[in-house]
Write an enzyme that holds these catalytic residues in place. Structure first.
Site, PDB file in Angstrom:
ATOM      1  CG  LEU A  51      -1.911  -1.213   1.239  1.00  0.00           C
ATOM      2  CD1 LEU A  51      -2.848  -1.097   2.417  1.00  0.00           C
ATOM      3  CD2 LEU A  51      -2.693  -1.315  -0.069  1.00  0.00           C
ATOM      4  CG  HIS A  52       3.571   1.330  -3.169  1.00  0.00           C
ATOM      5  ND1 HIS A  52       4.770   0.807  -2.742  1.00  0.00           N
ATOM      6  CD2 HIS A  52       3.048   0.421  -4.053  1.00  0.00           C
ATOM      7  CE1 HIS A  52       4.987  -0.361  -3.349  1.00  0.00           C
ATOM      8  NE2 HIS A  52       3.955  -0.604  -4.141  1.00  0.00           N
ATOM      9  CG  ASP A  53      -0.185   5.558  -4.134  1.00  0.00           C
ATOM     10  OD1 ASP A  53       1.053   5.741  -4.137  1.00  0.00           O
ATOM     11  OD2 ASP A  53      -0.830   5.293  -5.162  1.00  0.00           O
TER      12      ASP A  53
END
Length: 323
Positions: free
Chosen positions: A246-248
């Protein structure tokens, strides 16, 4: 007073979670959402942003149409990662609200002028729109309270090339221009969330089950789960397990509370010419390339962040369902 925030994204599955997380914050005023070509083309990003905002009953937030292509290279997109429409298996109704007449670069400029010294800028896609905004107003970096960027790979392999991360690969010239702009201007250094830290925020099917259960299987939670199911399948196909990074959402959480992470001051530069290293982000900690122009995040309690993210999304989905 609510915190003013301008989001620039290429929505995108994890961008979708970041957007809904921000919408759930009662003390955050999203003053604009810019659509950047990246995970999917610009028109699809615009449609996704408008659809999520309509589902969440926040159609008053303007969606600004960004550039159709990177500054100096051909656009590449990632439907294999995010699905043909960028939101996995989720099927949202098309929005009835049109996008803003103001383009994304000028959306940045208006937001910065309207909230001078108070605006938080968050970029979870390529830096194309922000680079164009800085070209139009070189003083823009000094008007922001802070800028948080999801991008780069520092001390870890890339996820698009052996050395480079997706957002930077899509438009390395834009990334180089943004970091250079902050080098020239007396402004708070951008906080950069690279793969070295964002890949530590890992969601699993157990978290997804908790999201749906704790929300009472509300509509928003079901759509997010359908988007994430595609993301799980993609990561599994890459031999990374039935999980998703979940980069963002990580960057969104840092944008609201930078104290939850720690990092290092560095001069970040972007390689533009290397045959094997184009789009690589180089973090110079020793001043060889110049004074620091970024804070590179290196540590975070990602377990606690993931718990907060799931709780927030479940509570927001339940709230929308009950309203």
């Amino acid at each position: 007073m609510a915190t003013a925030l301008f989001l620039d994204c290429d929505t995108g599955i994890d961008d979708s979670l970041a957007l809904t997380y921000l919408l759930a914050q009662q003390d955050v005023e999203i003053v604009g959402v810019a659509a950047t070509a990246g995970n999917v083309p610009t028109d699809v990003v615009v449609a996704n942003n408008l659809a999520w905002l309509e589902l969440c009953r926040r159609t008053e937030i303007p969606v600004h149409v960004g550039a159709q292509n990177p500054i100096a290279s051909r656009l590449r997109t990632a439907e294999d990662t995010h699905g043909p429409h960028g939101i996995g298996y989720a099927e949202l109704f098309p929005a009835s609200t049109p996008p803003s007449d103001l383009d994304a670069a000028h959306g940045w400029l208006r937001a910065a002028d309207d909230h001078r010294g108070e605006l938080i800028g968050l970029v979870t896609g390529p830096l194309t729109n922000l680079a164009l905004a800085v070209r139009a107003d070189p003083e823009l970096p000094g008007k922001l309270r802070r800028l948080v960027i999801m991008g780069g790979a520092f001390g870890v392999p890339g996820n698009t090339t052996p050395v480079a991360e997706w957002n930077t690969v899509v438009d390395p010239e834009a990334a180089a221009e943004v970091f250079e702009a902050f080098s020239r201007f007396d402004a708070p250094d951008p906080i950069v969330c690279g793969l070295n830290i964002t890949e530590q925020l890992v969601i699993t099917p157990a978290h997804l089950c908790r999201l749906r259960t704790d929300s009472g299987d509300a509509l928003l939670a079901r759509h997010l789960a359908e988007a994430l199911r595609f993301y799980f399948e993609f990561h599994d196909s890459q031999n990374e397990g039935y999980v998703a990074y979940l980069h963002d959402p990580f960057a969104a959480m840092v944008a609201l509370d930078p104290d939850r992470v720690s990092g290092i001051a560095a001069h970040v530069a972007v390689e533009l010419n290397g045959a094997l290293t184009r789009a690589m982000t180089v973090a110079d900690r020793r001043g060889m390339l110049g004074p620091p122009n970024a804070q590179v995040v290196t540590q975070a309690d990602t377990d606690a962040m993931l718990d907060e993210l799931i709780d927030t999304l479940a509570g927001y989905a339940r709230h929308l369902n009950d309203a």
